[in-house]
Enzyme design. Structure first.
Site, PDB file in Angstrom:
ATOM      1  N   TRP A 103     -24.440  49.251  65.844  1.00 19.28           N
ATOM      2  CA  TRP A 103     -24.105  48.462  64.661  1.00 19.28           C
ATOM      3  C   TRP A 103     -23.126  49.200  63.766  1.00 19.28           C
ATOM      4  O   TRP A 103     -22.245  48.588  63.153  1.00 19.28           O
ATOM      5  CB  TRP A 103     -25.370  48.050  63.915  1.00 19.28           C
ATOM      6  CG  TRP A 103     -26.148  47.067  64.726  1.00 19.28           C
ATOM      7  CD1 TRP A 103     -27.318  47.287  65.394  1.00 19.28           C
ATOM      8  CD2 TRP A 103     -25.776  45.708  65.018  1.00 19.28           C
ATOM      9  NE1 TRP A 103     -27.699  46.142  66.069  1.00 19.28           N
ATOM     10  CE2 TRP A 103     -26.779  45.167  65.861  1.00 19.28           C
ATOM     11  CE3 TRP A 103     -24.700  44.902  64.645  1.00 19.28           C
ATOM     12  CZ2 TRP A 103     -26.734  43.859  66.336  1.00 19.28           C
ATOM     13  CZ3 TRP A 103     -24.655  43.590  65.117  1.00 19.28           C
ATOM     14  CH2 TRP A 103     -25.668  43.088  65.946  1.00 19.28           C
ATOM     15  N   ASP A 171     -26.035  49.706  55.535  1.00 13.88           N
ATOM     16  CA  ASP A 171     -26.585  48.557  56.259  1.00 13.88           C
ATOM     17  C   ASP A 171     -28.044  48.870  56.548  1.00 13.88           C
ATOM     18  O   ASP A 171     -28.353  49.764  57.334  1.00 13.88           O
ATOM     19  CB  ASP A 171     -25.799  48.350  57.556  1.00 13.88           C
ATOM     20  CG  ASP A 171     -26.377  47.246  58.435  1.00 13.88           C
ATOM     21  OD1 ASP A 171     -27.362  46.593  58.023  1.00 13.88           O
ATOM     22  OD2 ASP A 171     -25.842  47.043  59.543  1.00 13.88           O
ATOM     23  N   LYS A 195     -35.126  40.522  60.405  1.00 15.29           N
ATOM     24  CA  LYS A 195     -35.929  41.577  61.016  1.00 15.29           C
ATOM     25  C   LYS A 195     -37.144  41.925  60.147  1.00 15.29           C
ATOM     26  O   LYS A 195     -38.254  41.983  60.625  1.00 15.29           O
ATOM     27  CB  LYS A 195     -35.065  42.816  61.266  1.00 15.29           C
ATOM     28  CG  LYS A 195     -33.869  42.527  62.174  1.00 15.29           C
ATOM     29  CD  LYS A 195     -32.947  43.722  62.297  1.00 15.29           C
ATOM     30  CE  LYS A 195     -31.658  43.366  63.023  1.00 15.29           C
ATOM     31  NZ  LYS A 195     -31.849  42.975  64.420  1.00 15.29           N
TER      32      LYS A 195
END
Length: 360
Positions: A103, A171, A195
């Protein structure tokens, strides 16, 4: 409920059963108004109250200091990868990225499309967080971006870099609200909800107000943070139902005792699985250095792919869902987000022990 699966999906992921039951109860009649929350206007007093209350719950749970704004945006964390450099990477400045996995690499790719971008640190193998104690950042740095927890590789920061006056942006899509953090260390944190916060469709942004002073005029309206701050996340139709579920999840976390208690439970849950890996004498192979192991995503391997396929097949037959590792890395991965019950982790650890007995 006895028919609930052992859900270890990486995202969209498990939601608390109590939250789902409350949503079911209010599905067709939200707070006695004769309509679902999905049917009401986002300009209505009911939704404005929900929007405000959800911001207040986040502020309380994260202990957000004054001088920050909370936003509920759309487009997932992947849109944030582009919005951040669009808004903050001005001419003559350079963005910095620490890469710890897949990511982080995707965020870096978007920044490179927009302006001068520098990789401050990246390990050869994504099995640990690089040494950040001697991190050097240039004076013309716009910001330093990190990924606090890599969902695919299972690497999590235990401490965050001290960037001084340079804005730190994180993030936190896969570990937001899994433990207490000092928000004042960050100029901005962001997280896709699917999530640890709720369903897909809404992305949380917490941004320090002074970061918004120099946004270039040419940025499109919908991609400007100041657009959404001025409108209190109501510039266009928000993902009403997703925000509603986030609200219920935050209330659930508060009822559980807040982030200190949530972290304690998370560490107890993941210890059950990590202990089996560590005590298996190489039958299960952890892929992350112990000091950087995640309490949200646990990747592991077996000695050969045939045994891994057998493990996945038998685990599915026993009611376990989502244990197949990401296609880019293979193996297995158990995502143990806040809403995954202790009992599910205990059942998985017992299954792993029995599987080793039969196949070791």
């Amino acid at each position: 409920m006895s028919n609930r699966a052992y859900n270890f999906n990486a995202g969209p992921a498990a939601l608390p059963l109590e939250v789902l039951q409350k949503a079911q109860e209010e599905l067709v009649d939200y707070q006695g108004i004769g309509m679902s929350v999905m049917e009401i206007s986002h300009r209505s007093k009911e939704y404005e109250q929900l929007n405000e209350e959800t911001q207040e719950l986040l502020s309380e749970l994260l202990n957000i200091p004054s001088g920050y704004k909370t936003l509920f945006l759309q487009g997932g964390a992947s849109t944030q990868f582009a919005m951040i450099p669009l808004n903050f990477l001005n001419a003559g400045k350079v963005s910095n990225y620490i890469i710890t996995g897949s990511w982080g690499k995707k965020a870096l790719k978007e920044s490179k499309l927009i302006g001068e971008t520098f990789v401050s640190a990246q390990p050869e193998k994504f099995s640990h967080v690089p040494d950040i104690s001697q991190l050097q950042l240039q004076n013309d740095s716009a910001y330093l971006h990190i990924t606090s927890n890599e969902t695919i590789e299972g690497i999590q920061y235990q401490q965050f870099p001290d960037t001084g006056s340079i804005p730190l942006i994180a993030d936190m899509s896969s570990d937001i609200l899994c433990r207490p953090i000092d928000v004042s260390q960050f100029a901005m944190i962001y997280a896709g909800a699917q999530k640890n916060l709720g369903p897909s469709g809404v992305t949380l942004v917490v941004v320090r107000e002074d970061l918004l002073e120099d946004i270039p005029d040419h940025i499109p309206t919908m991609l400007r943070y100041d657009t959404h701050i001025k409108a209190n996340s109501l510039y266009n139709t928000p993902p009403v139902y997703s925000v509603y579920i986030v609200n219920l999840v935050l209330k659930w976390i508060k009822e559980k005792g807040g982030l200190e208690q949530i972290e304690k439970i998370n560490r107890e849950k993941t210890k059950l699985i990590y202990d089996v890996i560590d005590e298996s004498q190489g039958f299960y192979i952890g892929t992350v250095d112990k000091k950087d192991r995640s309490i949200m995503n646990i990747p592991f391997r077996l000695k050969d792919e045939h045994l891994e396929k057998q493990f996945l097949k038998q685990s599915e037959e026993d009611g376990f869902v989502g244990l197949k590792g990401h296609r880019s890395v293979g193996g297995m991965r158990a995502s143990t987000y806040n809403a995954v019950p202790f009992e599910s982790c205990k059942a998985l650890s017992q299954f792993m022990v029995e599987f080793q007995k039969r196949n070791g």
